[in-house]
Design a protein around this motif. Structure first.
Motif, mmCIF file in Angstrom:
data_model
loop_
_atom_site.group_PDB
_atom_site.id
_atom_site.type_symbol
_atom_site.label_atom_id
_atom_site.label_comp_id
_atom_site.label_asym_id
_atom_site.label_seq_id
_atom_site.Cartn_x
_atom_site.Cartn_y
_atom_site.Cartn_z
ATOM 1 N N ARG A 1 0.725 -1.096 0.091
ATOM 2 C CA ARG A 1 0.114 -0.100 0.124
ATOM 3 C C ARG A 1 0.798 1.151 -0.134
ATOM 4 N N ALA A 2 1.838 1.245 0.902
ATOM 5 C CA ALA A 2 2.616 2.481 1.032
ATOM 6 C C ALA A 2 3.562 2.787 0.152
ATOM 7 N N TYR A 3 3.972 1.698 -0.822
ATOM 8 C CA TYR A 3 5.001 2.046 -1.965
ATOM 9 C C TYR A 3 4.264 1.519 -3.067
ATOM 10 N N ASN A 4 3.365 1.455 -3.435
ATOM 11 C CA ASN A 4 2.623 0.986 -4.524
ATOM 12 C C ASN A 4 3.167 -0.356 -5.409
ATOM 13 N N ALA A 5 3.465 -1.089 -4.447
ATOM 14 C CA ALA A 5 4.402 -2.456 -4.910
ATOM 15 C C ALA A 5 3.851 -3.617 -5.054
ATOM 16 N N LEU A 6 3.767 -4.306 -6.549
ATOM 17 C CA LEU A 6 3.328 -5.444 -6.939
ATOM 18 C C LEU A 6 4.577 -6.698 -6.543
ATOM 19 N N ALA A 7 5.637 -5.946 -6.256
ATOM 20 C CA ALA A 7 6.885 -7.154 -5.961
ATOM 21 C C ALA A 7 7.819 -6.315 -5.355
ATOM 22 N N VAL A 8 8.924 -7.291 -5.076
ATOM 23 C CA VAL A 8 10.212 -6.618 -4.306
ATOM 24 C C VAL A 8 11.208 -7.080 -5.360
ATOM 25 N N ILE A 9 11.910 -5.813 -5.884
ATOM 26 C CA ILE A 9 12.936 -6.142 -6.737
ATOM 27 C C ILE A 9 14.408 -6.105 -6.042
ATOM 28 N N VAL A 10 15.336 -7.076 -6.152
ATOM 29 C CA VAL A 10 16.112 -7.475 -5.435
ATOM 30 C C VAL A 10 17.388 -7.455 -6.218
ATOM 31 N N GLU A 11 18.731 -6.551 -5.713
ATOM 32 C CA GLU A 11 19.736 -6.423 -6.549
ATOM 33 C C GLU A 11 20.913 -7.005 -5.481
ATOM 34 N N ALA A 12 21.899 -7.950 -5.724
ATOM 35 C CA ALA A 12 22.862 -8.205 -5.086
ATOM 36 C C ALA A 12 24.307 -7.842 -5.763
ATOM 37 N N LYS A 13 24.948 -7.034 -5.073
ATOM 38 C CA LYS A 13 26.066 -6.543 -5.538
ATOM 39 C C LYS A 13 27.310 -6.982 -4.744
#
Length: 344
Positions: free
Chosen positions: A242-254
């Motif tokens: 709700r707060a971040y209008n997110a359908l999914a979590v995008i993950v980047e490992a560096k």
């Protein structure tokens, strides 16, 4: 003269005929009219009666639909008012939401009036009035907007004073593997895969299994992993949704040897957006962000509404420890969100 005028018989001056000659024809016309009316009544009366019956049934159906909608809308308004009162007791920032609710309540009342003025349902099938369908859509949209506005005002989901104690996780196989992977480009893919394994251990479920190494359209960018948020998510992930209008979590490992610079935050931000999968992403790295990376992280939130959380190896170990202790590993992510928003 021996015509009708001499005998006292009325004469039609215009036609030259006396009234006595017109009477049979007049009676004949009236008789034909009467027979025609009887024929029309005999043929059409059943259809007229059936039409009246169908009209009465349709009106009763429409009244039942409007009565049902009024009850549903009234119950919905009562539920929203109760939810708002509970929220106001714990979140001081949303005091103005009461005025918004009253305004929306008036809007719903206008919809009820519109429903009552909808034209009659067509016969013989029942056609639900457009106003009723619009009311259903608006009530659903209103519910979404209320949840989103309340969630967006809160800087975190868990109370700041709630600090669960994690179990020791240094001996867990995932953490042992994490410590064995050296920083640098040679072990980049090993680090990505291990970070995905740790997040899946901690967050799946409630998140769905990740889609790994997903290319964006055109193949210009590759996201390490995408964790979709279920439609019926609750708790912390409903707050994120709700707060971040997110359908999914995008993950980047560096797997950098030092702290991450600004350009790595910019790369991750390219995967975010309200017309993409939402505005919530996670960067995992060995030692956090440098000053330029932290500034870019704040700018992405302040100017683009993009929440990019940075997790370190230490954060991953803490999340595994919370999972082992029976607590929510999401506490770590939530703390990072609160720290970022409090820094503004």
């Amino acid at each position: 003269m021996t015509d009708g005028a001499d005998k006292g018989v009325p004469v039609n001056v215009m036609s030259g005929r006396n009234h006595s000659e017109d009477e049979p024809q007049k009676r004949h016309v009236e008789q034909n009219h009467s027979q025609a009316n009887d024929m029309i009544n005999w043929v059409l009366k059943p259809y007229v009666l059936e039409s009246y019956r169908q009209l009465a049934e349709s009106l009763k159906t429409q009244q039942r639909i409007m009565g049902f909608m009024r009850r549903e809308i009234s119950a919905f308004i009562a539920d929203q008012q109760a939810a708002l009162e509970r929220s106001l007791a714990s979140i001081g920032e949303i005091r103005t939401s009461a005025q918004e609710l009253r305004g929306l309540t008036q809007a719903v009342e206008e919809i009820v009036k519109a429903i009552e003025s909808v034209p009659r349902i067509q016969m013989p099938s029942v056609q639900v009035p457009k106003g009723v369908l619009d009311a259903i859509t608006l009530s659903s949209r209103f519910h979404e907007l209320m949840l989103g506005s309340i969630a967006g005002l809160s800087s975190s989901y868990y109370p700041a004073e709630e600090k669960p104690v994690p179990s020791k996780a240094s001996d867990h196989p995932l953490i042992k593997r994490l410590k064995e992977v050296a920083p640098g480009p040679k072990t980049w893919s090993d680090y990505e895969k291990l970070c995905q394994d740790i997040l899946s251990f901690c967050l799946v479920p409630p998140l769905l299994e990740p889609l790994c190494e997903e290319s964006t359209e055109g193949g210009l960018h590759r996201r390490d992993a995408i964790y979709h948020i279920p439609h019926d998510a609750s708790g912390f992930w409903e707050y994120v949704k709700r707060a971040y209008n997110a359908l999914a979590v995008i993950v980047e490992a560096k797997n950098y040897t030092g702290k991450l610079p600004k350009d790595q935050v910019v790369i991750t931000s390219k995967y975010l957006g309200s017309k993409k999968l939402g505005n919530f992403g996670i960067i995992i790295c060995r030692d956090g962000l440098d000053d330029s990376g932290k500034k870019e992280q704040l700018d992405r939130w302040l100017h683009h509404d993009e929440m990019i959380v940075c997790l370190t190896d230490g954060d991953l170990e803490e999340m595994v420890g919370l999972k082992l202790a029976g607590h929510d590993p999401e506490h770590v992510i939530d703390r990072k969100i609160r720290e970022l928003r409090s820094a503004l």
